[in-house]
Design a protein around this motif. Structure first.
Motif, mmCIF file in Angstrom:
data_model
loop_
_atom_site.group_PDB
_atom_site.id
_atom_site.type_symbol
_atom_site.label_atom_id
_atom_site.label_comp_id
_atom_site.label_asym_id
_atom_site.label_seq_id
_atom_site.Cartn_x
_atom_site.Cartn_y
_atom_site.Cartn_z
ATOM 1 N N ARG A 1 1.583 -1.109 -0.115
ATOM 2 C CA ARG A 1 -0.297 -0.303 -0.093
ATOM 3 C C ARG A 1 0.956 1.399 -0.177
ATOM 4 N N PRO A 2 1.612 1.216 -1.509
ATOM 5 C CA PRO A 2 2.175 2.767 -0.694
ATOM 6 C C PRO A 2 1.317 4.196 -0.829
ATOM 7 N N SER A 3 1.689 4.788 -0.076
ATOM 8 C CA SER A 3 1.051 6.233 0.669
ATOM 9 C C SER A 3 1.883 7.423 0.081
ATOM 10 N N LYS A 4 1.367 7.836 0.143
ATOM 11 C CA LYS A 4 2.090 9.391 0.432
ATOM 12 C C LYS A 4 2.262 10.344 1.669
ATOM 13 N N LYS A 5 3.030 10.784 1.853
ATOM 14 C CA LYS A 5 3.354 11.835 3.451
ATOM 15 C C LYS A 5 1.870 12.270 3.970
ATOM 16 N N SER A 6 1.475 13.012 2.904
ATOM 17 C CA SER A 6 -0.033 13.539 3.356
ATOM 18 C C SER A 6 -1.196 12.460 3.862
ATOM 19 N N GLU A 7 -1.524 11.200 2.952
ATOM 20 C CA GLU A 7 -1.908 9.903 3.613
ATOM 21 C C GLU A 7 -1.258 10.322 4.920
ATOM 22 N N MET A 8 -0.355 9.703 5.437
ATOM 23 C CA MET A 8 0.144 9.637 6.065
ATOM 24 C C MET A 8 -0.184 10.268 7.405
ATOM 25 N N LEU A 9 -0.494 11.650 7.777
ATOM 26 C CA LEU A 9 0.012 12.183 7.935
ATOM 27 C C LEU A 9 -2.287 13.061 8.360
ATOM 28 N N ARG A 10 -2.664 12.415 7.159
ATOM 29 C CA ARG A 10 -3.739 12.160 7.357
ATOM 30 C C ARG A 10 -4.990 10.873 8.884
ATOM 31 N N ALA A 11 -3.819 9.531 8.093
ATOM 32 C CA ALA A 11 -4.966 8.046 8.949
ATOM 33 C C ALA A 11 -3.781 8.899 10.351
ATOM 34 N N GLY A 12 -2.404 9.550 10.926
ATOM 35 C CA GLY A 12 -2.460 9.508 11.833
ATOM 36 C C GLY A 12 -3.338 10.671 13.204
ATOM 37 N N VAL A 13 -4.043 11.629 12.015
ATOM 38 C CA VAL A 13 -4.986 12.766 12.832
ATOM 39 C C VAL A 13 -6.166 11.449 13.151
ATOM 40 N N GLN A 14 -7.130 10.393 11.873
ATOM 41 C CA GLN A 14 -7.935 10.029 12.565
ATOM 42 C C GLN A 14 -8.006 8.168 13.079
ATOM 43 N N ALA A 15 -6.339 8.012 13.698
ATOM 44 C CA ALA A 15 -6.075 7.176 14.370
ATOM 45 C C ALA A 15 -5.953 7.900 16.084
ATOM 46 N N LEU A 16 -5.310 9.764 16.234
ATOM 47 C CA LEU A 16 -5.570 10.144 17.297
ATOM 48 C C LEU A 16 -7.181 10.494 17.391
ATOM 49 N N ALA A 17 -7.952 10.734 16.535
ATOM 50 C CA ALA A 17 -9.445 10.644 16.696
ATOM 51 C C ALA A 17 -10.191 10.355 17.370
ATOM 52 N N ALA A 18 -10.054 8.645 17.303
ATOM 53 C CA ALA A 18 -10.653 7.096 17.943
ATOM 54 C C ALA A 18 -10.250 6.929 19.407
ATOM 55 N N LEU A 19 -9.193 7.709 19.543
ATOM 56 C CA LEU A 19 -8.707 7.331 20.874
ATOM 57 C C LEU A 19 -9.000 8.270 21.743
ATOM 58 N N PRO A 20 -9.624 7.217 23.140
ATOM 59 C CA PRO A 20 -10.264 8.334 24.480
ATOM 60 C C PRO A 20 -9.380 9.232 24.562
ATOM 61 N N ASP A 21 -10.109 9.665 25.458
ATOM 62 C CA ASP A 21 -9.707 11.367 26.134
ATOM 63 C C ASP A 21 -7.897 10.787 27.069
ATOM 64 N N ALA A 22 -8.349 10.280 27.887
ATOM 65 C CA ALA A 22 -6.961 9.484 28.334
ATOM 66 C C ALA A 22 -6.026 9.193 27.627
ATOM 67 N N GLN A 23 -5.500 8.399 26.392
ATOM 68 C CA GLN A 23 -5.079 7.920 25.640
ATOM 69 C C GLN A 23 -4.530 9.073 25.042
ATOM 70 N N LEU A 24 -5.374 10.515 24.268
ATOM 71 C CA LEU A 24 -5.415 11.180 23.291
ATOM 72 C C LEU A 24 -4.245 12.204 24.074
ATOM 73 N N LEU A 25 -4.580 12.043 25.974
ATOM 74 C CA LEU A 25 -3.830 13.268 26.512
ATOM 75 C C LEU A 25 -2.323 12.246 26.123
ATOM 76 N N ALA A 26 -2.001 11.467 27.054
ATOM 77 C CA ALA A 26 -0.219 10.382 26.624
ATOM 78 C C ALA A 26 -0.074 10.608 25.654
ATOM 79 N N CYS A 27 -0.275 10.222 24.611
ATOM 80 C CA CYS A 27 0.468 10.697 23.763
ATOM 81 C C CYS A 27 0.161 12.026 23.082
ATOM 82 N N LEU A 28 -0.088 13.063 23.566
ATOM 83 C CA LEU A 28 0.762 14.471 23.266
ATOM 84 C C LEU A 28 1.504 14.957 24.373
ATOM 85 N N SER A 29 1.690 13.838 25.450
ATOM 86 C CA SER A 29 1.966 14.544 26.741
ATOM 87 C C SER A 29 3.649 13.836 27.129
ATOM 88 N N GLY A 30 3.591 13.048 25.926
ATOM 89 C CA GLY A 30 5.026 12.025 25.346
ATOM 90 C C GLY A 30 5.958 13.378 24.029
#
Length: 78
Positions: free
Chosen positions: A30-59
């Motif tokens: 599945r070759p991907s572009k940089k923008s696709e990687m960033l968009r997938a990352g945003v989707q993955a972060l959006a699906a996280l519960p609040d505590a996990q999102l805060l843990a990712c951001l605090s790191g």
């Protein structure tokens, strides 16, 4: 779908991780572009519960935002 262009600053190591993820996706067929990687990352972060999102951001290390200062060369106007 309306598109938006943007620019941002990130540590070189994290920027390199995008290339590593692109290579990984290509190996998986599945070759991907940089923008696709960033968009997938945003989707993955959006699906996280609040505590996990805060843990990712605090790191994340704090970085100075904005464009780097231009290096002045001898003989250039101040």
């Amino acid at each position: 779908m309306k598109l938006v262009r943007d620019s941002f600053t990130m540590p070189k190591s994290e920027y390199g991780a995008i290339d590593a993820l692109k290579a990984r996706a290509a190996r998986l067929g599945r070759p991907s572009k940089k923008s696709e990687m960033l968009r997938a990352g945003v989707q993955a972060l959006a699906a996280l519960p609040d505590a996990q999102l805060l843990a990712c951001l605090s790191g994340l290390p704090a970085i100075k935002t904005g464009r780097p200062a231009k290096v002045k060369t001898p003989g250039s106007p101040a």
